[in-house]
Design an enzyme around this catalytic site. Sequence first.
Site, PDB file in Angstrom:
ATOM      1  N   ASN A  12      46.824  53.968  43.242  1.00 37.80           N
ATOM      2  CA  ASN A  12      47.654  53.480  42.087  1.00 37.80           C
ATOM      3  C   ASN A  12      49.089  53.627  42.784  1.00 37.80           C
ATOM      4  O   ASN A  12      49.198  54.110  43.696  1.00 37.80           O
ATOM      5  CB  ASN A  12      47.531  54.081  40.711  1.00 37.80           C
ATOM      6  N   LYS A  13      49.791  53.197  41.888  1.00 40.71           N
ATOM      7  CA  LYS A  13      51.425  53.285  42.314  1.00 40.71           C
ATOM      8  C   LYS A  13      51.825  54.430  42.904  1.00 40.71           C
ATOM      9  O   LYS A  13      51.635  55.787  42.412  1.00 40.71           O
ATOM     10  CB  LYS A  13      52.318  52.724  40.933  1.00 40.71           C
ATOM     11  N   CYS A  70      54.549  54.072  36.191  1.00 41.18           N
ATOM     12  CA  CYS A  70      54.385  52.345  36.568  1.00 41.18           C
ATOM     13  C   CYS A  70      54.059  51.585  35.108  1.00 41.18           C
ATOM     14  O   CYS A  70      54.273  51.931  34.062  1.00 41.18           O
ATOM     15  CB  CYS A  70      53.141  52.015  37.731  1.00 41.18           C
ATOM     16  N   ARG A 118      49.256  40.205  49.274  1.00 40.21           N
ATOM     17  CA  ARG A 118      49.023  41.757  49.134  1.00 40.21           C
ATOM     18  C   ARG A 118      47.658  42.392  49.469  1.00 40.21           C
ATOM     19  O   ARG A 118      46.818  41.988  48.684  1.00 40.21           O
ATOM     20  CB  ARG A 118      49.574  42.302  47.573  1.00 40.21           C
ATOM     21  N   ALA A 143      45.501  43.259  37.118  1.00 42.55           N
ATOM     22  CA  ALA A 143      45.181  42.389  36.395  1.00 42.55           C
ATOM     23  C   ALA A 143      45.749  40.951  36.280  1.00 42.55           C
ATOM     24  O   ALA A 143      45.025  39.960  36.295  1.00 42.55           O
ATOM     25  CB  ALA A 143      44.972  42.782  34.811  1.00 42.55           C
ATOM     26  N   ASP A 168      45.086  50.204  40.994  1.00 39.22           N
ATOM     27  CA  ASP A 168      44.815  48.923  41.750  1.00 39.22           C
ATOM     28  C   ASP A 168      43.544  48.750  42.607  1.00 39.22           C
ATOM     29  O   ASP A 168      43.102  47.763  42.983  1.00 39.22           O
ATOM     30  CB  ASP A 168      46.306  48.919  42.874  1.00 39.22           C
TER      31      ASP A 168
HETATM   32  P1  RI2 Z   1      46.932  46.616  35.639  1.00 41.13           P
HETATM   33  C1  RI2 Z   1      50.637  47.985  39.550  1.00 41.13           C
HETATM   34  O1  RI2 Z   1      50.768  47.725  40.735  1.00 41.13           O
HETATM   35  C2  RI2 Z   1      50.341  49.537  38.982  1.00 41.13           C
HETATM   36  O2  RI2 Z   1      50.178  50.239  40.104  1.00 41.13           O
HETATM   37  C3  RI2 Z   1      49.390  49.497  37.965  1.00 41.13           C
HETATM   38  O3  RI2 Z   1      49.057  50.809  37.684  1.00 41.13           O
HETATM   39  C4  RI2 Z   1      48.505  48.526  38.476  1.00 41.13           C
HETATM   40  O4  RI2 Z   1      49.263  47.639  39.174  1.00 41.13           O
HETATM   41  C5  RI2 Z   1      47.210  48.163  37.575  1.00 41.13           C
HETATM   42  O5  RI2 Z   1      47.841  46.905  36.542  1.00 41.13           O
HETATM   43  P2  RI2 Z   1      52.023  46.672  41.217  1.00 41.13           P
HETATM   44  O6  RI2 Z   1      51.532  45.200  41.008  1.00 41.13           O
HETATM   45  O7  RI2 Z   1      46.077  45.646  36.087  1.00 41.13           O
HETATM   46  O8  RI2 Z   1      53.307  46.739  40.462  1.00 41.13           O
HETATM   47  O9  RI2 Z   1      46.281  47.618  34.600  1.00 41.13           O
HETATM   48  O10 RI2 Z   1      52.316  47.190  42.429  1.00 41.13           O
HETATM   49  O11 RI2 Z   1      47.872  45.587  34.653  1.00 41.13           O
END
Ligand code: RI2
Length: 318
Positions: free
Chosen positions: A210-211, A131, A66, A26, A200
């Site tokens: 997801n992570k 995460c 990314r 997000a 994600d």
């Molecule tokens: P929100 C993160 O990825 C995690 O995998 C987490 O679950 C996902 O983004 C969603 O995050 P990273 O950017 O949008 O840390 O819910 O690799 O905040």
Amino acid sequence: MDRDALQPRVHEVAGDIETMETRGAAKIAAATADALRTQAVESDAETAPALLAELRAAARFLLSTRPTAVSLPNACRYVLRRADGGSVEAVRASAVESAVEFRARLETAQADLGQVGANRLRDGDTFMTHCHSTDVLACVEAAAADGKELAAIVKETRPRKQGHITARELRDLGVDVTLVVDSAARRYLDDVDHVLVGADAIAADGSVVNKIGTSGLAIVARERGTPIVVAAGTLKLDPATMTGNAVEIELRDESEVLTDAQREDIGDITVANPAFDVTPPRYLDAIVTERGQFPPESIATLMRELFGEGPTEPWQEL
Ligand code: RI2
């Protein structure tokens, strides 16, 4: 178009996403919309086509940072599809308006899905999470606002340990937090009423990206009969998967796993560092979005409603 022609802020935002200074699907989407807005505001393009070309180039540059979090292309889709007009001023105004509108919708969506997720959580429940997800935090925040007392088992989340951020933010919400190393998850699942994770990207068949470590957690939770809930705004739905494309899994640098000294000490080995994994829909109980809660297998219907029959790529060079 030359990347040097892009505004410094676009380079800054792209750099922050790449190094994960800005992370979380997000937050990546919000930063992307802001970068496109800045490009529109600061540009000295003199014609509508020139400004549109710059916006498309900015989007392509941001998209190269990314590959997995679909919130990034979805933010670009939202802004670019609405940036239009016969004059440079009209394109500027519509790009700014759509970027601002995107941010506002993102916030509303998170608040709305938070309430849906909160409805699943009962006073006194314990959940396990992995995460750091702002969508998960939104559910807990709404539950806390409803007066529910919650406890959380938070997985550390190697290699970058985003679980530490989650632990701190949950503690600030009044949640009773226990931090565990990733490999301790199974031991603590007996004490847990729900597994609650973010996403994600969500594919048309209901698979959740997801992570790394999420799929193993989901499989063990399913074995224990613990419900596995994904909190994810519709921004995480990947329209490209409707036409058979797979979600690309980001492979990150080995320096996140081992220090140079450790690497040197171990010698000639391969270090693999995938950032995400895929949890098939059969291991998931529900996907909580701002549009309500969905069984993972039914997510394609919502995708079609939101994106039509397939993805658009408005950042392509004409
Ligand atoms: P929100 C993160 O990825 C995690 O995998 C987490 O679950 C996902 O983004 C969603 O995050 P990273 O950017 O949008 O840390 O819910 O690799 O905040």
